[in-house]
Scaffold this motif. Structure first.
Motif, short mmCIF file in Angstrom:
data_model
loop_
_atom_site.label_atom_id
_atom_site.label_comp_id
_atom_site.label_asym_id
_atom_site.label_seq_id
_atom_site.Cartn_x
_atom_site.Cartn_y
_atom_site.Cartn_z
N ARG A 106 26.91 71.87 87.45
CA ARG A 106 26.75 73.12 88.17
C ARG A 106 27.67 74.18 87.55
N ARG A 108 27.84 78.70 86.47
CA ARG A 108 27.24 80.02 86.66
C ARG A 108 26.12 80.24 85.64
N SER A 109 25.05 80.83 86.10
CA SER A 109 23.87 81.15 85.28
C SER A 109 23.04 79.92 84.94
N ALA A 110 23.32 78.78 85.56
CA ALA A 110 22.52 77.58 85.27
C ALA A 110 21.06 77.79 85.67
N GLN A 111 20.87 78.37 86.87
CA GLN A 111 19.51 78.61 87.33
C GLN A 111 18.80 79.65 86.47
N LEU A 112 19.54 80.65 86.00
CA LEU A 112 18.94 81.66 85.12
C LEU A 112 18.50 81.04 83.81
N ILE A 113 19.33 80.17 83.24
CA ILE A 113 18.97 79.51 81.99
C ILE A 113 17.75 78.61 82.18
N LEU A 116 14.66 80.68 82.37
CA LEU A 116 14.22 81.15 81.05
C LEU A 116 13.43 80.06 80.32
#
Length: 283
Positions: A106, A108-113, A116
């Motif tokens: 977990r 930051r930006s894991a969901q964003l990556i 993508l």
């Protein structure tokens, strides 16, 4: 969500269902059977217009031998293997690593990556044609094996990451807790814990990726031009003559092109089914 089973006391509905299934199956098989029959005909018979009738002569050995002796299909087969095999290994390696990180860490930006990776699968391939072609020209990779290998790895890794992330997320948390308790690093956990357990998923993903890359035609004609690097899908189009085409040889070559992915599926069918079912348990 699922269709209701047809009751045994409803023979009309059951008969209608079976008839529709048979009809759809025939509609799907008729073109394939026509290609197989054409691959057995002689050139004169094809020119006479006998496309759907029973072959008058069976030129099995002659036609399938001519595919490799009178055309460049042998070269195209080698080109497809040179392109497909590294692409499959590249996708498996990258998707396993990214799936492991996105499912077990977990940050930051894991969901964003992850979005993508997944979002790239929704882009139509046609809108990327000119940018990808220009990029390969700028890099000096146009009309080389590397252009197709790099593109297929990049394009297939999105779906493969989604597949592997779901599969790895379904593994018991106790396994990773035990690995951390033993002092295993992330790399050691991936190599010694995750990879042995995700072999069914890797097998299923290998079959899917092999089929996608081997059967690709669009990017084969966009990123290649010379005969030296064309794969089999683009090479099939070259068997058509300017004035007259030997459709019996084209049909025989088409059957030969379809054999590798079909054979790979049947050889790894057990792993393929296990990989698809287990990988869909947990998101």
């Amino acid at each position: 969500m699922y269709p209701r089973p047809i009751a045994d006391d409803a023979p009309v509905k059951r008969g209608l269902y079976i008839s529709l299934v048979v009809l759809v199956l025939l509609l799907w098989l008729v073109p394939l059977l026509a290609v197989m029959a054409t691959s057995l005909r002689s050139f004169d018979e094809v020119m006479a217009g006998n496309y759907w009738g029973w072959p008058k002569t069976f030129n099995f050995a002659e036609n399938y031998t001519s595919v490799f002796t009178q055309t460049a299909m042998a070269r195209y087969f080698i080109n497809s293997l040179i392109i497909t095999v590294p692409s499959v290994f590249g996708v498996l390696i990258l998707s396993t690593m990214t799936g492991f990180v996105l499912s077990r860490y977990r940050f930051r930006s894991a969901q964003l990556i992850f979005a993508l990776f997944v979002g790239g699968n929704f882009l139509p391939a046609q809108i990327m044609m000119i940018p990808v072609r220009d990029l390969m020209v700028e890099l000096g990779l146009y009309d080389t094996y590397y252009a197709l290998i790099i593109f297929h790895i990049a394009f297939q890794t999105g779906f493969a990451t989604l597949f592997m992330r779901n599969f790895i997320a379904a593994l018991p948390d106790e396994l990773f807790q035990a690995a951390r308790a033993e002092g295993a690093s992330a790399r050691q956990t991936l190599v010694h814990v995750v990879v042995p357990l995700v072999r069914p998923a890797l097998a299923a993903l290998a079959i899917l990726t092999f089929t996608f890359v081997w059967n690709d035609y669009f990017w084969a004609i966009v990123l290649t031009q010379s005969e030296a690097v064309k794969p089999v899908t683009a090479g099939l189009n070259n068997l058509r003559g300017e004035w007259v085409s030997s459709w019996n040889l084209v049909a025989a070559a088409t059957i030969m092109v379809a054999i590798p992915p079909v054979a790979m599926f049947f050889l790894m069918q057990r792993h393929f089914i296990a990989g698809l079912t287990v990988g869909a348990v947990k998101g």
